[in-house]
Design a protein around this motif. Sequence first.
Motif, PDB file in Angstrom:
ATOM      1  N   GLY A   5     -12.793  -0.396  11.483  1.00 21.69           N
ATOM      2  CA  GLY A   5     -11.748  -1.105  12.430  1.00 21.69           C
ATOM      3  C   GLY A   5     -11.260  -0.348  13.616  1.00 21.69           C
ATOM      4  O   GLY A   5     -11.029  -0.891  14.681  1.00 21.69           O
ATOM      5  N   CYS A   6     -10.951   1.038  13.354  1.00 23.82           N
ATOM      6  CA  CYS A   6     -10.415   1.881  14.292  1.00 23.82           C
ATOM      7  C   CYS A   6     -11.397   2.201  15.440  1.00 23.82           C
ATOM      8  O   CYS A   6     -11.125   1.830  16.651  1.00 23.82           O
ATOM      9  N   ILE A   7     -12.870   2.294  14.861  1.00 27.61           N
ATOM     10  CA  ILE A   7     -13.727   2.289  16.045  1.00 27.61           C
ATOM     11  C   ILE A   7     -14.022   1.034  16.785  1.00 27.61           C
ATOM     12  O   ILE A   7     -14.034   1.184  17.877  1.00 27.61           O
ATOM     13  N   ALA A   8     -13.887  -0.141  16.115  1.00 28.80           N
ATOM     14  CA  ALA A   8     -14.120  -1.223  16.953  1.00 28.80           C
ATOM     15  C   ALA A   8     -13.038  -1.386  18.090  1.00 28.80           C
ATOM     16  O   ALA A   8     -13.188  -1.836  19.302  1.00 28.80           O
ATOM     17  N   GLU A   9     -11.806  -1.032  17.725  1.00 28.55           N
ATOM     18  CA  GLU A   9     -10.719  -1.152  18.720  1.00 28.55           C
ATOM     19  C   GLU A   9     -10.777   0.036  19.701  1.00 28.55           C
ATOM     20  O   GLU A   9     -10.529  -0.348  20.928  1.00 28.55           O
ATOM     21  N   LEU A  10     -11.149   0.974  19.576  1.00 29.51           N
ATOM     22  CA  LEU A  10     -11.418   2.082  20.353  1.00 29.51           C
ATOM     23  C   LEU A  10     -12.477   1.650  21.290  1.00 29.51           C
ATOM     24  O   LEU A  10     -12.265   1.964  22.354  1.00 29.51           O
ATOM     25  N   PHE A  11     -13.606   1.124  20.868  1.00 27.63           N
ATOM     26  CA  PHE A  11     -14.673   0.667  21.664  1.00 27.63           C
ATOM     27  C   PHE A  11     -14.201  -0.162  22.595  1.00 27.63           C
ATOM     28  O   PHE A  11     -14.608  -0.261  23.955  1.00 27.63           O
ATOM     29  N   TYR A  12     -13.525  -1.314  22.142  1.00 23.90           N
ATOM     30  CA  TYR A  12     -13.136  -2.295  23.133  1.00 23.90           C
ATOM     31  C   TYR A  12     -12.226  -2.010  24.263  1.00 23.90           C
ATOM     32  O   TYR A  12     -12.303  -2.231  25.381  1.00 23.90           O
ATOM     33  N   LYS A  13     -11.093  -1.145  23.707  1.00 24.78           N
ATOM     34  CA  LYS A  13     -10.136  -0.524  24.824  1.00 24.78           C
ATOM     35  C   LYS A  13     -10.747   0.492  25.715  1.00 24.78           C
ATOM     36  O   LYS A  13     -10.530   0.374  26.984  1.00 24.78           O
ATOM     37  N   THR A  14     -11.828   1.337  25.194  1.00 22.69           N
ATOM     38  CA  THR A  14     -12.258   2.242  26.242  1.00 22.69           C
ATOM     39  C   THR A  14     -13.266   1.567  27.291  1.00 22.69           C
ATOM     40  O   THR A  14     -12.994   2.014  28.338  1.00 22.69           O
ATOM     41  N   VAL A  15     -14.017   0.739  26.851  1.00 24.54           N
ATOM     42  CA  VAL A  15     -14.898  -0.155  27.720  1.00 24.54           C
ATOM     43  C   VAL A  15     -13.900  -0.782  28.814  1.00 24.54           C
ATOM     44  O   VAL A  15     -14.370  -0.795  29.975  1.00 24.54           O
ATOM     45  N   HIS A  16     -12.890  -1.513  28.388  1.00 27.08           N
ATOM     46  CA  HIS A  16     -12.179  -2.226  29.166  1.00 27.08           C
ATOM     47  C   HIS A  16     -11.333  -1.474  30.239  1.00 27.08           C
ATOM     48  O   HIS A  16     -10.826  -1.898  31.209  1.00 27.08           O
ATOM     49  N   PHE A  17     -11.034  -0.340  29.740  1.00 28.72           N
ATOM     50  CA  PHE A  17     -10.091   0.449  30.505  1.00 28.72           C
ATOM     51  C   PHE A  17     -11.275   1.487  31.516  1.00 28.72           C
ATOM     52  O   PHE A  17     -10.979   1.455  32.560  1.00 28.72           O
ATOM     53  N   GLN A  61     -18.360  -8.529  33.109  1.00 27.79           N
ATOM     54  CA  GLN A  61     -19.245  -7.666  32.577  1.00 27.79           C
ATOM     55  C   GLN A  61     -18.676  -6.993  31.561  1.00 27.79           C
ATOM     56  O   GLN A  61     -19.232  -6.848  30.385  1.00 27.79           O
ATOM     57  N   LEU A  62     -17.619  -6.598  31.694  1.00 26.19           N
ATOM     58  CA  LEU A  62     -16.628  -5.756  30.550  1.00 26.19           C
ATOM     59  C   LEU A  62     -16.710  -6.694  29.262  1.00 26.19           C
ATOM     60  O   LEU A  62     -16.913  -6.229  28.194  1.00 26.19           O
ATOM     61  N   ASP A  63     -16.257  -8.032  29.707  1.00 27.22           N
ATOM     62  CA  ASP A  63     -16.296  -9.042  28.365  1.00 27.22           C
ATOM     63  C   ASP A  63     -17.356  -9.568  27.773  1.00 27.22           C
ATOM     64  O   ASP A  63     -17.407  -9.294  26.471  1.00 27.22           O
ATOM     65  N   ALA A  64     -18.538  -9.184  28.387  1.00 23.97           N
ATOM     66  CA  ALA A  64     -19.808  -9.284  27.902  1.00 23.97           C
ATOM     67  C   ALA A  64     -20.308  -8.061  27.051  1.00 23.97           C
ATOM     68  O   ALA A  64     -20.944  -8.388  26.073  1.00 23.97           O
ATOM     69  N   TRP A  65     -19.815  -6.912  27.728  1.00 24.19           N
ATOM     70  CA  TRP A  65     -20.292  -5.770  27.073  1.00 24.19           C
ATOM     71  C   TRP A  65     -19.375  -5.435  25.638  1.00 24.19           C
ATOM     72  O   TRP A  65     -19.932  -5.356  24.724  1.00 24.19           O
ATOM     73  N   ALA A 103     -14.074   0.085  33.637  1.00 26.19           N
ATOM     74  CA  ALA A 103     -13.455  -1.066  34.834  1.00 26.19           C
ATOM     75  C   ALA A 103     -13.863  -0.574  36.246  1.00 26.19           C
ATOM     76  O   ALA A 103     -13.832  -1.679  36.878  1.00 26.19           O
ATOM     77  N   LYS A 104     -14.030   0.542  36.494  1.00 27.67           N
ATOM     78  CA  LYS A 104     -13.990   1.179  37.865  1.00 27.67           C
ATOM     79  C   LYS A 104     -15.634   0.736  38.231  1.00 27.67           C
ATOM     80  O   LYS A 104     -15.893   0.827  39.437  1.00 27.67           O
TER      81      LYS A 104
END
Length: 148
Positions: free
Chosen positions: A12-24, A34-38, A27-28
């Motif tokens: 659960g923690c890893i999934a949240e970390l993955f989502y937030k890291t990719v989206h933040f 693309q971020l939503d697809a990834w 983002a550059k």
Amino acid sequence: MFLRKYQPSDIGCIAELFYKTVHFVNAKDYTPEQLDAWAADRIDLTQWNKTLSEHYSIVAVENEIIVGFGDIDKNGYLDRLYVHKDYQKQGIATAICNDLENASDFEKIITHSSITAKPFFIGRGYIPVKEQQVIRNGIALTNFIMEK
């Protein structure tokens, strides 16, 4: 910060970390689409737990918070390497990657690097082999096959 082996209770923690890291962090280099697809707001936790349990997988922990994770399979494919968005540039990715690369006597290590992570891997001696377009949820994402 210390490294330990992945445990199924970490998912659960890893999934949240993955989502937030990719989206933040990414983002550059990638569009919001693309971020939503990834990193969709829901990942298949059962499948992720399965692959993380099958691979050599570790997590980085600081003050009881998972601040990063990574995994490599038995053939030397470095599958995932993510560091919490609030713990970037602190040597966590380096520590995780060092551990993953030393997990076995791999002839070579291959990873599919994002645009964002490419300089990190080049700095570690990885060589870009091929730029590719990966389709996730119907959206094209650029990444690089790299090897060391």
